[in-house]
Design a protein around this motif. Structure first.
Motif, PDB file in Angstrom:
ATOM      1  N   LEU A  15       0.735  -1.631  -0.024  1.00 13.88           N
ATOM      2  CA  LEU A  15      -0.026   0.029   0.218  1.00 13.88           C
ATOM      3  C   LEU A  15       0.758   1.131  -0.025  1.00 13.88           C
ATOM      4  O   LEU A  15       1.743   0.906   0.134  1.00 13.88           O
ATOM      5  CB  LEU A  15      -0.991  -0.248   1.004  1.00 13.88           C
ATOM      6  CG  LEU A  15      -2.135  -1.409   0.878  1.00 13.88           C
ATOM      7  CD1 LEU A  15      -2.433  -1.503   2.619  1.00 13.88           C
ATOM      8  CD2 LEU A  15      -2.738  -0.789   0.409  1.00 13.88           C
ATOM      9  N   ARG A  17       2.279   5.067   1.160  1.00 12.92           N
ATOM     10  CA  ARG A  17       2.180   5.550   1.843  1.00 12.92           C
ATOM     11  C   ARG A  17       2.300   7.309   1.800  1.00 12.92           C
ATOM     12  O   ARG A  17       3.380   8.168   2.275  1.00 12.92           O
ATOM     13  CB  ARG A  17       3.417   5.541   2.918  1.00 12.92           C
ATOM     14  CG  ARG A  17       3.910   4.190   3.649  1.00 12.92           C
ATOM     15  CD  ARG A  17       5.055   3.872   4.463  1.00 12.92           C
ATOM     16  NE  ARG A  17       4.885   2.632   4.807  1.00 12.92           N
ATOM     17  CZ  ARG A  17       4.440   2.669   5.694  1.00 12.92           C
ATOM     18  NH1 ARG A  17       3.549   2.540   6.074  1.00 12.92           N
ATOM     19  NH2 ARG A  17       4.732   0.626   6.068  1.00 12.92           N
ATOM     20  N   LEU A  25      -7.267   4.343   4.386  1.00 17.06           N
ATOM     21  CA  LEU A  25      -7.183   3.986   5.936  1.00 17.06           C
ATOM     22  C   LEU A  25      -8.749   4.368   7.250  1.00 17.06           C
ATOM     23  O   LEU A  25      -8.943   3.600   8.027  1.00 17.06           O
ATOM     24  CB  LEU A  25      -6.003   3.543   6.623  1.00 17.06           C
ATOM     25  CG  LEU A  25      -4.847   3.015   6.235  1.00 17.06           C
ATOM     26  CD1 LEU A  25      -4.140   2.995   6.281  1.00 17.06           C
ATOM     27  CD2 LEU A  25      -5.334   1.388   5.842  1.00 17.06           C
ATOM     28  N   ALA A  29     -11.355   2.635   7.994  1.00 23.15           N
ATOM     29  CA  ALA A  29     -11.876   2.077  10.070  1.00 23.15           C
ATOM     30  C   ALA A  29     -12.603   2.142  10.303  1.00 23.15           C
ATOM     31  O   ALA A  29     -13.647   1.516  11.060  1.00 23.15           O
ATOM     32  CB  ALA A  29     -10.270   3.131  10.686  1.00 23.15           C
ATOM     33  N   GLY A  55       0.461  -2.575  14.346  1.00 25.21           N
ATOM     34  CA  GLY A  55       0.047  -1.902  12.939  1.00 25.21           C
ATOM     35  C   GLY A  55      -0.772  -1.048  13.159  1.00 25.21           C
ATOM     36  O   GLY A  55      -1.942  -1.219  12.354  1.00 25.21           O
ATOM     37  N   GLY A  57      -1.463   2.257  12.151  1.00 32.44           N
ATOM     38  CA  GLY A  57      -2.323   3.097  11.347  1.00 32.44           C
ATOM     39  C   GLY A  57      -2.061   4.346  12.268  1.00 32.44           C
ATOM     40  O   GLY A  57      -1.393   4.726  12.749  1.00 32.44           O
ATOM     41  N   PRO A  58      -3.215   3.985  11.333  1.00 37.30           N
ATOM     42  CA  PRO A  58      -4.149   6.512  11.733  1.00 37.30           C
ATOM     43  C   PRO A  58      -4.595   6.247  12.995  1.00 37.30           C
ATOM     44  O   PRO A  58      -4.589   6.987  13.279  1.00 37.30           O
ATOM     45  CB  PRO A  58      -5.151   6.345  10.332  1.00 37.30           C
ATOM     46  CG  PRO A  58      -5.435   5.002  10.462  1.00 37.30           C
ATOM     47  CD  PRO A  58      -4.708   3.833  10.628  1.00 37.30           C
ATOM     48  N   ASP A  79       4.279   0.854  15.188  1.00 38.77           N
ATOM     49  CA  ASP A  79       3.927   1.195  14.261  1.00 38.77           C
ATOM     50  C   ASP A  79       5.008   1.254  13.108  1.00 38.77           C
ATOM     51  O   ASP A  79       5.894   2.600  13.737  1.00 38.77           O
ATOM     52  CB  ASP A  79       2.625   1.825  13.214  1.00 38.77           C
ATOM     53  CG  ASP A  79       2.056   1.268  11.449  1.00 38.77           C
ATOM     54  OD1 ASP A  79       0.928   0.601  11.733  1.00 38.77           O
ATOM     55  OD2 ASP A  79       3.556   1.685  11.150  1.00 38.77           O
ATOM     56  N   VAL A  80       5.324   0.217  12.312  1.00 34.64           N
ATOM     57  CA  VAL A  80       6.969   0.992  11.689  1.00 34.64           C
ATOM     58  C   VAL A  80       6.830   2.652  10.786  1.00 34.64           C
ATOM     59  O   VAL A  80       7.637   3.119  10.542  1.00 34.64           O
ATOM     60  CB  VAL A  80       6.631  -0.172  10.503  1.00 34.64           C
ATOM     61  CG1 VAL A  80       6.260   0.193   9.427  1.00 34.64           C
ATOM     62  CG2 VAL A  80       8.337   0.166   9.772  1.00 34.64           C
ATOM     63  N   ASP A  81       5.355   2.893  10.473  1.00 36.17           N
ATOM     64  CA  ASP A  81       5.195   4.303   9.963  1.00 36.17           C
ATOM     65  C   ASP A  81       5.413   5.221  11.333  1.00 36.17           C
ATOM     66  O   ASP A  81       3.808   5.473  11.696  1.00 36.17           O
ATOM     67  CB  ASP A  81       3.815   4.275   9.175  1.00 36.17           C
ATOM     68  CG  ASP A  81       3.909   5.516   7.964  1.00 36.17           C
ATOM     69  OD1 ASP A  81       4.678   6.857   8.910  1.00 36.17           O
ATOM     70  OD2 ASP A  81       3.190   5.290   7.515  1.00 36.17           O
ATOM     71  N   HIS A 105       8.017   0.862  15.624  1.00 34.38           N
ATOM     72  CA  HIS A 105       8.067  -0.040  15.447  1.00 34.38           C
ATOM     73  C   HIS A 105       8.114  -0.730  14.415  1.00 34.38           C
ATOM     74  O   HIS A 105       7.374  -1.018  14.294  1.00 34.38           O
ATOM     75  CB  HIS A 105       8.251  -0.498  16.984  1.00 34.38           C
ATOM     76  CG  HIS A 105       8.787  -2.249  17.408  1.00 34.38           C
ATOM     77  ND1 HIS A 105       9.951  -2.182  17.877  1.00 34.38           N
ATOM     78  CD2 HIS A 105       7.876  -2.838  17.105  1.00 34.38           C
ATOM     79  CE1 HIS A 105      10.440  -3.100  18.212  1.00 34.38           C
ATOM     80  NE2 HIS A 105       9.002  -4.178  18.406  1.00 34.38           N
ATOM     81  N   LEU A 107       7.914  -4.907  13.898  1.00 40.02           N
ATOM     82  CA  LEU A 107       6.759  -5.812  14.489  1.00 40.02           C
ATOM     83  C   LEU A 107       7.436  -6.731  13.806  1.00 40.02           C
ATOM     84  O   LEU A 107       7.726  -8.051  14.615  1.00 40.02           O
ATOM     85  CB  LEU A 107       5.708  -5.970  14.423  1.00 40.02           C
ATOM     86  CG  LEU A 107       5.175  -4.597  15.266  1.00 40.02           C
ATOM     87  CD1 LEU A 107       3.693  -4.371  14.858  1.00 40.02           C
ATOM     88  CD2 LEU A 107       5.050  -5.123  16.699  1.00 40.02           C
ATOM     89  N   ARG A 124      -5.216  -5.380  13.581  1.00 40.23           N
ATOM     90  CA  ARG A 124      -6.127  -5.760  11.946  1.00 40.23           C
ATOM     91  C   ARG A 124      -5.632  -5.221  10.863  1.00 40.23           C
ATOM     92  O   ARG A 124      -4.686  -4.014  10.957  1.00 40.23           O
ATOM     93  CB  ARG A 124      -6.847  -4.909  12.559  1.00 40.23           C
ATOM     94  CG  ARG A 124      -8.419  -4.690  12.048  1.00 40.23           C
ATOM     95  CD  ARG A 124      -9.600  -4.124  11.804  1.00 40.23           C
ATOM     96  NE  ARG A 124      -8.910  -2.492  12.088  1.00 40.23           N
ATOM     97  CZ  ARG A 124      -9.530  -1.654  11.880  1.00 40.23           C
ATOM     98  NH1 ARG A 124     -11.275  -1.849  12.796  1.00 40.23           N
ATOM     99  NH2 ARG A 124      -9.794  -0.312  11.891  1.00 40.23           N
ATOM    100  N   LEU A 125      -4.950  -5.877  10.477  1.00 42.05           N
ATOM    101  CA  LEU A 125      -4.921  -6.402   8.841  1.00 42.05           C
ATOM    102  C   LEU A 125      -3.321  -5.784   8.648  1.00 42.05           C
ATOM    103  O   LEU A 125      -3.107  -5.129   8.125  1.00 42.05           O
ATOM    104  CB  LEU A 125      -5.527  -4.842   8.213  1.00 42.05           C
ATOM    105  CG  LEU A 125      -7.441  -5.226   8.088  1.00 42.05           C
ATOM    106  CD1 LEU A 125      -7.889  -3.784   7.800  1.00 42.05           C
ATOM    107  CD2 LEU A 125      -7.833  -5.857   7.229  1.00 42.05           C
ATOM    108  N   LEU A 126      -2.634  -6.571   9.506  1.00 41.59           N
ATOM    109  CA  LEU A 126      -1.512  -6.685   9.871  1.00 41.59           C
ATOM    110  C   LEU A 126      -0.510  -7.753   9.459  1.00 41.59           C
ATOM    111  O   LEU A 126       0.456  -7.570   7.859  1.00 41.59           O
ATOM    112  CB  LEU A 126      -0.691  -6.044  11.157  1.00 41.59           C
ATOM    113  CG  LEU A 126       1.022  -6.474  11.513  1.00 41.59           C
ATOM    114  CD1 LEU A 126       1.482  -5.588  10.950  1.00 41.59           C
ATOM    115  CD2 LEU A 126       1.344  -6.385  12.993  1.00 41.59           C
ATOM    116  N   LEU A 130       2.663  -9.077   6.176  1.00 44.06           N
ATOM    117  CA  LEU A 130       3.778  -9.852   6.942  1.00 44.06           C
ATOM    118  C   LEU A 130       4.645 -10.828   6.399  1.00 44.06           C
ATOM    119  O   LEU A 130       3.732 -11.789   5.792  1.00 44.06           O
ATOM    120  CB  LEU A 130       4.005  -9.505   8.374  1.00 44.06           C
ATOM    121  CG  LEU A 130       2.902  -8.746   8.573  1.00 44.06           C
ATOM    122  CD1 LEU A 130       3.371  -8.642  10.755  1.00 44.06           C
ATOM    123  CD2 LEU A 130       4.352  -7.203   8.383  1.00 44.06           C
TER     124      LEU A 130
END
Ligand SMILES: C[S@@+](CC[C@H](N)C(=O)[O-])C[C@H]1O[C@@H](n2cnc3c(N)ncnc32)[C@H](O)[C@@H]1O
Length: 280
Positions: A15, A17, A25, A29, A55, A57-58, A79-81, A105, A107, A124-126, A130
Motif C-alpha cells: 500500500l 504511504r 485507512l 477503519a 500496526g 496505522g491512523p 507501527d513502522v510508519d 517499531h 514488528l 488488524r490488517l497487519l 508480513l
C-alpha cells in the motif's frame, strides 16, 4: 524501538504511504468500527486496562481502546510508519485521550514488542502484509500478560467481488491481488488465523468472528478505487498493469458505476480470532 531511524523498508509494503492512502485507512477503519468494537467488548476490555494496537496505522482502533479503558488505562500504538503514528497520537491527544502513546517499531524485528505486558494485544490488517506472520504473532502473544487476551482481525480477499460481475471491477481486483502477491502478502490471512495461532504456539482460538460488508456500487466504489490507486505504483513496478491500462479501467469502472449504481460490491471478509492467556 528498533526502526525509528530506518523507517519502513521500500518495496516491502504493497500500500502507499500517502495522504490519500491514510484517508483510505481512516475510512476503512470507520467501516469496520462495529466489528472491531464487538471483539474488544467480547474479551472484556474495560476501565483501567492496558492494551497494544500492533500496526496501529491512523490510530482509529486506539481511539476505540481509549474509550473503553478510560483515563486510568493505557493504550500503546506501534507501527513502522512513524509519521503516521505521530499524527494519530496528536489527534488522539487533541480529542482528550491522553492515556494513548505511540512507539515507532518494526514488528518483524527479532526482539520483544515494546511496552508489555498488556491486558489486550490487538492487530488488524497487519499479518496480511508480513512475510512471516506466525513469528510476529508469537511475539504479540509473548506481550500478553497472564489472564490477558490476544485479538486479531484480518482479511480474506477471496470474497471481494461485484455480482453480477463487471469486467472493470474484475480487472481492478486482479491488479490489487497481483500487487499484494508480488510483495508476498497472504491474501487469506484472515481464514488462516487458526492455523497461524497454532504455528505461533498460541493454541486454538477461544473464539472466531466473521464480519462482512456489502454496499451498492454507488457507495462502495470509492473503497475499490482508493485501494486500486494505493497499490497501483507497485502494480506497475511489478508489471501487473500499466499507467495507461489503469487509467482506462478506472474510466470504464466509473461508467459501470453510473450504469449500475445498485449493483452490490462485497468487501473482503474481516475474520477475527482471540485467545486468553492462562494465569501462571
Ligand atoms: C492496512 S494498515 C492497517 C492499519 C490499522 N491496523 C487499521 O486496521 O486501521 C497496516 C498497518 O501495518 C503497518 N505495518 C506494516 N508492516 C509493519 C511492520 N513490519 N511493523 C509495524 N507495522 C507495520 C503499516 O505501516 C500500516 O499502518
Amino acid at each position: 524501538m528498533n526502526t525509528v531511524e530506518a523507517g519502513p523498508r521500500p518495496g516491502s509494503y504493497a500500500l502507499g504511504r500517502t495522504a490519500p492512502e491514510y484517508e483510505r485507512l481512516r475510512a476503512q477503519a470507520r467501516a469496520w468500527e462495529p466489528a472491531t468494537g464487538r471483539l474488544l467488548d467480547q474479551v472484556g476490555l474495560g476501565a483501567g486496562a492496558s492494551c497494544l494496537d500492533a500496526g496501529c496505522g491512523p490510530g482509529e482502533v486506539m481511539r476505540l481502546m481509549a474509550e473503553r479503558v478510560g483515563p486510568q488505562g493505557r493504550v500503546l500504538g506501534a507501527d513502522v510508519d512513524a509519521p503516521l503514528g505521530a499524527a494519530a497520537l496528536a489527534a488522539l491527544h487533541a480529542a482528550g485521550h491522553r492515556q494513548c502513546d505511540f512507539a515507532a517499531h518494526d514488528l518483524t524485528a527479532d526482539e520483544p514488542v515494546p511496552g508489555g505486558p498488556f491486558d489486550v494485544v490487538y492487530a488488524r490488517l497487519l499479518l496480511f502484509h508480513l512475510p512471516r506472520p506466525a513469528a510476529v504473532l508469537a511475539r504479540l502473544w509473548d506481550a500478553v500478560g497472564p489472564g490477558g487476551h490476544l485479538v486479531v482481525q484480518d482479511y480474506d480477499l477471496r470474497s471481494a467481488s461485484v455480482l453480477p460481475g463487471l469486467d472493470s471491477a474484475a480487472e481492478m481486483l486482479r491488479v490489487i491481488a497481483g500487487a499484494f502477491a508480488a510483495v508476498g502478502c497472504d491474501m487469506q490471512a484472515g481464514a488462516r488465523l487458526p492455523q497461524l495461532f497454532a504455528e505461533a504456539g498460541v493454541g486454538p482460538p477461544d473464539g472466531t468472528d466473521v464480519a462482512g460488508r456489502m454496499e451498492p456500487l454507488a457507495v462502495g466504489r470509492t473503497y475499490l478505487e482508493r485501494t486500486f490507486r494505493s497499490v497501483l505504483p507497485g502494480g506497475v513496478a511489478h508489471g501487473i498493469t500499466t499507467d495507461a491500462a489503469a487509467s482506462a479501467v478506472l474510466a470504464e469502472f466509473g461508467q459501470d458505476c453510473a450504469r449500475f449504481p445498485d449493483r452490490p460490491l462485497l468487501w473482503p471478509l474481516l475474520i477475527g480470532a482471540w485467545k486468553r492467556k492462562e494465569r501462571a
